[in-house]
Design an enzyme around this catalytic site. Sequence first.
Site, mmCIF file in Angstrom:
data_model
loop_
_atom_site.group_PDB
_atom_site.id
_atom_site.type_symbol
_atom_site.label_atom_id
_atom_site.label_comp_id
_atom_site.label_asym_id
_atom_site.label_seq_id
_atom_site.Cartn_x
_atom_site.Cartn_y
_atom_site.Cartn_z
ATOM 1 N N LYS A 1 0.773 -1.204 0.115
ATOM 2 C CA LYS A 1 0.042 -0.007 -0.066
ATOM 3 C C LYS A 1 0.861 1.192 -0.053
ATOM 4 C CE LYS A 1 -4.155 2.184 0.249
ATOM 5 N NZ LYS A 1 -3.638 3.095 -0.901
ATOM 6 N N LYS B 1 5.399 2.105 -2.995
ATOM 7 C CA LYS B 1 5.513 3.432 -3.402
ATOM 8 C C LYS B 1 5.870 3.391 -4.753
ATOM 9 C CE LYS B 1 5.374 7.213 -0.906
ATOM 10 N NZ LYS B 1 4.142 7.570 -0.098
HETATM 11 N N1 GLU Z 1 0.923 8.889 0.118
HETATM 12 C C1 GLU Z 1 0.244 8.674 1.293
HETATM 13 C C2 GLU Z 1 1.390 8.417 2.233
HETATM 14 O O1 GLU Z 1 2.667 8.587 2.063
HETATM 15 C C3 GLU Z 1 -0.803 8.029 1.290
HETATM 16 C C4 GLU Z 1 -0.786 6.552 1.028
HETATM 17 C C5 GLU Z 1 -2.126 5.756 0.878
HETATM 18 O O2 GLU Z 1 -2.884 6.346 1.033
HETATM 19 O O3 GLU Z 1 -1.801 4.275 0.576
HETATM 20 O O4 GLU Z 1 1.092 7.911 3.430
#
Ligand code: GLU
Length: 418
Positions: free
Chosen positions: A70, A106
Amino acid sequence: MSEETNPFESLQSQIDDAAAYLDVGDDVIERLKHPERVLETNLTIERDDGDLERFKAFRSQFNGDRGPYKGGIRYHPGVSRDEVKALSGWMTYKTAIVDIPLGGGKGGIIIDPADYSESELERLTRSFAKELRPMVGEDRDVPAPDVNTGQREMNWIKDTYETLENTSEPGVVTGKALDSGGSEGRVDATGRSTVIAAREAFDYLDKDIEGATVAVQGYGNAGWIAARLIDEMGATVVAASDSSGGIYNPDGFDPVAAKDHKNETGSVVGFEGSEEEITNEDVLTLDVDLLIPAALENAVDADLAEDVEADVISEAANGPLTPAADEVLEAKDVFVIPDILANAGGVTVSYFEWVQNRQRFYWSEQRVNEELEGVIVDAFDALIEAYEEHDLENPRTAAYVVAIQRVADAFEEAGSWP
Ligand code: GLU
């Protein structure tokens, strides 16, 4: 700004700091310091003038021991393989500290999206979604927004995936617009957890959030929402900045009016509620009760940390302090609420969105915010328990102690596989 600090090395040194307090073997720690896999791909799209242009893109799946990978996808010229690897690791420990059943991933594309039209960005996003298709899915890997991406990009990814798979699977991606299966409260969630965590820290330190002075570095989604919510809690926002510069008013200003100014002009600079124009660096070193770094990695290095005068830092950005800055701040007794907890509201409400998508049953904003509050307070309490139990100096290390243990337990409970 420290250009030299490699965020992946920062992640690994944060893991090493915590490993000393854990009953986890070095071999397992070694596993938890590296991504399981990284996709590197080249996307070639047609520009509006008919020329072709190639872009490098990455997706790092860091760890899936606790659930589907995620994490967001960012569009930025500074994206690199190591940055994406670091950010995917931070996601792993973020989902673990808030104890949601997800792993860490990511992605990123090396691009300055400001230089491209909406239709070019749509072609690029759909091209990336096509590349990602075999590795994503609601039970595999679930992307989300990050720097310079938002609902628009998530809706494109969802549509591309669903079209190619001939299915309806809104939970393949989170951070979508409400009409496309998004969740109430998702847009505010990162800023909301940043201030909930700050409120808990102030409480723990016996400090009053009411009347506290606050400086916010970065006035994008996370920063400006944090400014608005902390103002609603009775604190006084005295400074803010974006990539063009900073604003300062010792008596405070209205964070919503500053955002309106930014929407109209592209920057907070020139806002009428400001007394003085200051630099980004000035914002980070003001004598305030609370500093919220809400921009990019490595905003504060060791040199700048020497000049930081805030009592508490709540990290809305990912990786805003270098490990060397952390050491300086620890020696100065600055209480740093680490990114993996402070900004975990985003992924927590992403998790709620995913749950709602799977159940085809949608919650009210009030329910989302209440559930988020509970998750962040519980995570903060778990951090404090480890902080006190191990007599730690740095709350970041405490957060990693809790998070690494949870990931290591899931890995070890799964048993071995050839
Ligand atoms: N990009 C956000 C973070 O760094 C959200 C990631 C998400 O919602 O999966 O936490």
